[in-house]
Design a protein around this motif. Structure first.
Motif: not given
Length: 453
Positions: A180, A222, A370, A421
């Motif tokens: 992420k 996350r 995303v 990400s």
């Protein structure tokens, strides 16, 4: 030296003629010794654009540009006149009509592009501004003059064109199994899981990376969110905060949520073990938040969130979360909330954005979703049936999602569909990928221009 003498002679001649006229018996004008250019405005310009017909034939067509819409700055210290907001690409600046205002009716002349010859400025003249031009303004009594350089700036790129640039691949990012990315100001943070732990890296330019403190929790990546310029995450049920990703401090033990799902300016949101939406304000205990629909409709997998200011007010944010819910079969579960900071005690609710029969453009269910806020809209993409989806855009805060030609993943993008990400600072979009370790930086040209300005 000879050229300078010619210029001075030309100016002197112009001033003598001017003074002679002003000193005639028929003139009641007051002569002044102050001089300056006080205003510069463009007239209507031609812009030539290229188009291709359905048969492949090329052609050029003309549109008009209102020059007065592009304001010119006058730097009196350096005697520069220029437009900060450049004219659109394809604008003809070789044939320009402009309006020039001078202090106390000073006389304005301009210099030839090919010699030292000076010409009186006339508001009906068509001038070539393809390169900087020298203008001279003389005081009405002929005692002084000033020279200005006028620059008419034109964009070299189309403002609506989106450009991707690839940086050097990064082996550390390639090794991350999931990841992420978030941004704080101009700094990109990438966290991901490797061998059951969360590793982090940061950069400002996409080339030089700094390794951050390892977090002993495979789910810490996350749970990563930013709030008031700091990083927040959950590490084995403990809420932690860091300003740099190196030093982490404990904010709260025994947090009653299993996953963080969103952040506003002052609040963090998370899902409890029994699927309730919870929130905490800085320094306060967690409490259950309000919903307008059954909590079973909340997303529980592949969740993404965005937060952005509500237009026309400084005191409210718009929160949007989306993801996959077992209670929703064919589309993503999308919820919104408006957080108003100036109304104490207001019970803002999460609103489930149900799809109406008329809405054929709901956000589909996407793995590894995303979402980012970009250009007054929201962009979203993920994985569908093992392949990357198109990039969807919503211009109405998450109700209707459509694809359009501007936003596409890089043509040469090589990435694991399990590990990727993206994040944005408002003008630049960062795209990072596991397996290949690719790092991409992209922007809409006009947003990059705005940032530079």
């Amino acid at each position: 030296m000879t050229k300078q003498i010619k210029v001075l002679c030309g100016l002197l001649t112009a001033v003598l003629l001017m003074a002679s006229c002003l000193n005639s018996k028929d003139s009641d004008s007051t002569l002044n010794d102050d001089t300056a250019i006080t205003g510069f405005t463009l007239g209507t310009l031609n812009r030539y654009l290229h188009t291709t017909s359905s048969t492949g034939a090329d052609s050029i067509y003309k549109v008009l540009v209102t020059g007065s819409d592009y304001k010119f700055s006058i730097d009196e210290d350096n005697h520069r006149i220029f437009n900060v907001d450049s004219l659109p690409v394809g604008t003809d600046v070789k044939h320009v009509v402009c309006s020039i205002a001078s202090l106390n009716n000073g006389t304005v002349l301009y210099k030839s592009l090919i010699s030292d010859t000076l010409f009186y400025y006339n508001s009906s003249d068509s001038l070539d501004f393809s390169s900087p031009r020298s203008f001279f303004v003389y005081a009405s009594n002929g005692s002084s003059y000033e020279e200005y350089t006028v620059e008419v700036n034109v964009h070299k790129e189309e403002g609506e064109q989106f450009i991707w640039m690839r940086h050097n691949d990064n082996a550390d990012i390639a090794a991350l199994e999931k990841m992420k990315a978030v941004t704080i100001d101009d700094r990109l943070f990438v966290y991901g899981v490797k061998a059951g732990k969360t590793l982090g890296y940061t950069t400002t330019d996409g080339e030089s990376w700094t390794t951050l403190t390892e977090l002993d929790d495979e789910n810490a990546y996350r749970n990563l969110f930013t709030l008031q310029g700091d990083l927040f995450t959950l590490v084995n049920g403990v809420l932690k905060r860091s300003s740099d990703g190196v030093t982490w401090e404990v904010m709260m033990d025994d947090v009653p949520v299993k996953q963080l799902v969103a952040a506003s300016k002052i609040e963090l949101y998370g899902l409890s073990e029994d699927g309730k939406m919870m929130l905490t304000r800085a320094g306060y205990p967690w409490e259950e938040d309000f919903l307008d629909a059954d909590a079973a409709w909340l997303p529980s997998e592949d969740i993404a969130a965005v937060c952005f200011p509500v237009k026309m007010t400084y005191y409210a944010d718009y929160l949007l979360i989306a993801g996959i819910s077992p209670a929703v079969n064919d589309i993503a579960s999308v919820w919104r909330k408006i957080v108003e900071y100036d109304l104490q005690g207001l019970e803002d609710k999460w609103i489930y954005m149900d799809r109406s029969d008329e809405n054929r453009f709901a956000l589909p269910q996407l793995k590894n979703l995303v979402m980012i806020v970009y250009d007054d809209g929201i962009l979203a993409w993920g994985v569908k049936d093992g392949e990357f989806s198109p990039i969807y855009q919503s211009r109405d805060n998450g109700l209707i999602w459509k694809t359009q030609s501007t936003y596409k993943l890089p043509i040469d993008f090589n990435c694991s569909t399990l590990s990727f990400s993206a994040a944005t600072d408002g003008s630049e979009i960062w795209l990072v990928s596991g397996e290949s370790g690719e790092v991409w930086q992209g922007h809409l040209n006009r947003l990059a221009w705005k940032k530079k300005e």
